[in-house]
Write a protein that holds these residues in place. Structure first.
Motif, mmCIF file in Angstrom:
data_model
loop_
_atom_site.group_PDB
_atom_site.id
_atom_site.type_symbol
_atom_site.label_atom_id
_atom_site.label_comp_id
_atom_site.label_asym_id
_atom_site.label_seq_id
_atom_site.Cartn_x
_atom_site.Cartn_y
_atom_site.Cartn_z
ATOM 1 N N GLN A 542 10.967 40.017 33.197
ATOM 2 C CA GLN A 542 12.077 39.233 33.720
ATOM 3 C C GLN A 542 12.068 37.815 33.157
ATOM 4 O O GLN A 542 11.035 37.286 32.756
ATOM 5 C CB GLN A 542 12.006 39.176 35.243
ATOM 6 N N ARG A 623 15.130 43.708 41.336
ATOM 7 C CA ARG A 623 16.224 42.815 40.919
ATOM 8 C C ARG A 623 17.474 43.071 41.770
ATOM 9 O O ARG A 623 18.601 42.978 41.300
ATOM 10 C CB ARG A 623 16.548 43.039 39.445
ATOM 11 N N ASP A 650 23.090 44.408 42.367
ATOM 12 C CA ASP A 650 22.075 44.705 41.363
ATOM 13 C C ASP A 650 22.242 43.719 40.207
ATOM 14 O O ASP A 650 23.232 43.761 39.472
ATOM 15 C CB ASP A 650 22.223 46.141 40.871
ATOM 16 N N GLU A 652 20.571 43.512 37.465
ATOM 17 C CA GLU A 652 20.398 44.099 36.140
ATOM 18 C C GLU A 652 21.712 44.701 35.638
ATOM 19 O O GLU A 652 22.064 44.551 34.472
ATOM 20 C CB GLU A 652 19.324 45.190 36.182
ATOM 21 N N THR A 653 22.458 45.384 36.539
ATOM 22 C CA THR A 653 23.670 46.093 36.113
ATOM 23 C C THR A 653 24.952 45.365 36.484
ATOM 24 O O THR A 653 26.025 45.696 35.975
ATOM 25 C CB THR A 653 23.692 47.485 36.758
#
Length: 700
Positions: A542, A623, A650, A652-653
């Motif tokens: 990260q 995350r 989320d 990340e997405t």
């Protein structure tokens, strides 16, 4: 018709007169006995005076007595059992006695068993229990005296014992040079003051000379000079006396010098409480006042024989000063100052011989109070200090003994303690409190993050030492704590903290959990990377997390790192804003979960999505950010809006899920200040819910 005396008898008076003048010289030598000059070899035997009578002996007289007077005042009286002469003109006397009278009416007595007199050279020898006695118990006893050069030079032929001006003494040989007024004692010389002396005094040496004109005593070979509690040993000692030859005013000692000077106690001290200053050196110059009290001393060493001055302190501690040169000052007989040069070193030695502290510099100046104790100490040039807790180096140092504080200045001062190193223009050390205070621009380096107060926090993770920069720093032993103030910047690897003040306290042993407390104030900014060993989904590590707030606190007992007063968190272009941020950390100090409380707001600049709620919970491993509120609102990047009780986002997405029905989560606690004594507990994580859900993704 009266009998006409023989011509030999007519010269008897002249012979006796010369003999008396010679012996009178011996009596004058007795009067001025004790002063020294340049050493000269003692004479060998004289063949004329030492031989036995030769040839025919002419009897001159038996049982004679002769008195010479001026007016009614007697000048001298001589008596003897017999007088004889041989054909060579040598005169022999048996049972000689002589009395000399001064103008003041005092008398001096001279007696011996025999006397020999050479009329041609006018030399004489007194032998057999020679006794010279004068007023005030002045006396000289010896086996024989040899008088030469018309009585100007007098030598003993054996050991002598004497009393003079209240002193008693002995020596193997005596020589007197009347013309130069120089007196010499040789061979196991010892001179002692009488029992009535206020300060008992003694001198021991193999050779002692007294120069009356200069009022100077010179002693050589195995010399020991003692006065009261003062004692001096050396190979050579020169001493200068007052006009009455009773008080030593100045002493110069050379070669293998050692001794002690009694340090008088301060006002109100108990009798006998004085403790002497001891010293060794190659040479010593000591000045005393008319009362015999020391005024100042200069001690000089050599490369193989440094000056050593030892001053006793409280608790059986000895302060030892070692240097190439030292000056010692006294005030009223009490030690007032010791100044040392040429690589001086101060050591504090315990009763058992253990070295407690050491200080070196180019120059050391120790000042003592009226009570005789060390008051202040000043060090100049290449100062180095060491004790079991602290080492420090600088250009100057000043020490106050009463408070056990030391102040070092330099460019910079380098201080080393168990927790790490400090560099600053000025460092103050309080030994009693175990406190180091650095000012003027500080740089610190510590191997253990707990020493900087960062132990147990994400900022303390990583490899290498913790480094801190600030304008001012405090390190304290009890409680073990560190305070940095003014433009603080602390970092370890990629992890960073900046603030106006950083305070850390460790109540337990170093490295132990449960005792770490931390507080940072004034524009706090932290940057730390989540555990690189645990990337989400096995992907890349990260990005660092940056948090800014007016105040940050940490209590290891609660395992919470708390930011307050308007908090902003940024990571990879995504941010969380709220009033209070609580970061739960694990046993290794890694962040696990962040709870943002009070008007929480999430901004995702990559998608343009934003979300709001009363609070937000960020699980760093997954995350995933969950916002809870009534309502919790998701604003999509395309302008759409979804409202519910919970928004799960989320990072990340960029995908969000909104729960519209109430969730079984405890209501958010109202923001409250966090102090080192109290810290909020970790809130529960997001709960599962049933009801209508909406979704948002990066595409809208």
């Amino acid at each position: 018709m009266p009998r006409r005396p023989k011509p030999f008898f007519s010269g008897l008076r002249r012979i006796l007169l010369v003999l008396i003048l010679l012996v009178a010289g011996g009596t004058a030598a007795l009067y001025w006995f004790g002063r020294s000059g340049r050493p000269q070899p003692l004479p060998a035997g004289d063949s004329a005076l030492d031989r036995a009578p030769e040839g025919e002996i002419t009897m001159i007289g038996e049982g004679f007595e002769f008195t010479h007077s001026e007016g009614r005042r007697p000048v001298f009286r001589i008596r003897g059992e017999s007088v004889r002469a041989d054909r060579a003109g040598m005169v022999f006397l048996e049972g000689v006695g002589l009395t000399l009278y001064t103008e003041e009416g005092e008398s001096y007595e001279v007696a011996s068993r025999q006397a020999r007199f050479d009329p041609e050279s006018r030399d004489a020898v007194l032998s057999g229990n020679v006794l010279l006695r004068g007023p005030d118990d002045t006396a000289l006893r010896t086996g024989g005296l040899r008088l030469r050069d018309r009585g100007q030079r007098i030598d003993s032929t054996g050991p002598v014992r004497f009393t003079y001006a209240g002193y008693t003494g002995r020596a193997n040989r005596l020589r007197v040079d009347r013309s130069a007024q120089v007196y010499q004692l040789r061979g196991r010389v010892r001179i002692d003051s009488g029992p009535q002396a206020e300060q008992p005094t003694s001198l021991v040496a193999r050779r002692v000379l007294f120069d009356r004109q200069r009022h100077q005593i010179r002693a050589a070979q195995d010399v020991e000079l003692t006065r009261g509690e003062d004692h001096l040993e050396a190979t050579l000692i020169n001493a200068f006396l007052d006009e009455q030859d009773r008080t030593v005013l100045f002493v110069r000692a050379r070669f293998e010098v050692a001794g002690r000077i009694a340090r008088m106690p301060g006002p109100g001290a108990a009798p006998g409480s004085e403790r002497p200053v001891r010293f060794t050196a190659r040479s010593l110059a000591l000045l005393r006042d008319p009362q015999g009290l020391p005024v100042n001393a200069e001690l000089e060493g050599a490369p193989s024989v440094p000056v050593v001055v030892e001053v006793p302190a409280e608790g059986g501690i000895t302060q030892r000063l070692v240097a190439g040169f030292a000056t010692v000052q006294f005030a009223g007989g009490r030690l007032s100052q010791v100044e040392t040069f040429n690589a001086p070193r101060l050591q504090e030695i315990s009763r058992s011989g253990e070295e407690l502290r050491e200080l070196t510099a180019r120059r050391l100046e120790a000042n003592y109070g009226a009570d005789g104790r060390l008051a202040t100490l000043r060090a100049d040039g290449q100062v180095r200090y060491r004790d079991p807790e602290v080492r420090a180096e600088g250009e100057q140092g000043r020490f106050v003994a009463a408070t056990e504080t030391a102040e070092f200045t330099g460019s910079p001062v380098h201080a080393v303690a168990e927790r790490g190193e400090l560099l600053a223009p000025k460092v103050t050390y309080d030994r009693q409190q175990g406190l180091l205070h650095a000012t003027g621009g500080v740089r610190a380096e510590m191997e253990d993050a707990s020493s900087a107060g960062l132990g147990g926090t994400p900022m303390g993770q990583g490899e290498g030492p913790v480094r801190v920069e600030s304008r001012e720093a405090f390190w304290r032993d009890t409680p073990r704590s560190a305070l940095f103030r003014g433009d603080v910047r602390a970092w370890r690897g990629e992890n960073l903290l900046t603030a106006q003040a950083l305070y850390g306290e460790q109540q337990g042993a170093a490295g132990a959990r449960g005792g770490e407390r931390l507080e940072a104030t004034g524009g706090v900014r932290t940057v730390w990377r989540p555990d690189p060993q645990r990337p989400p989904g096995g992907g890349e590590p990260q990005r660092p997390v940056e948090v800014t707030a007016p105040r940050m606190t940490y209590d290891e007992g609660d395992g919470l790192l708390v930011y307050e007063g308007g908090v902003r968190t940024d990571q990879a272009g995504q941010s969380l804003v709220c009033s209070r941020l609580e970061v739960a950390v694990d046993a290794t100090g890694e962040a696990e979960r962040m709870t943002c409380i009070g008007d929480a707001r999430l901004d995702d600049k990559q998608t343009g999505n934003t979300a709001r709620g009363e609070r937000a919970v960020y699980d760093l491993a997954s995350r995933l950010v969950t916002l809870i509120g009534d309502p919790a609102v998701l604003n999509k990047g395309d302008g759409g809006q979804v409202t519910g009780q919970r928004v799960s986002y989320d990072l990340e997405t960029g995908t969000a899920r909104v729960v519209s029905q109430p969730v079984s989560a405890a209501p958010a606690a109202a923001p409250r200040p966090t102090t080192p004594e109290t810290a909020p507990t970790a809130p529960p994580g997001p709960a599962s819910a049933s009801g209508t859900e909406g979704e948002a993704n990066r595409g809208g």
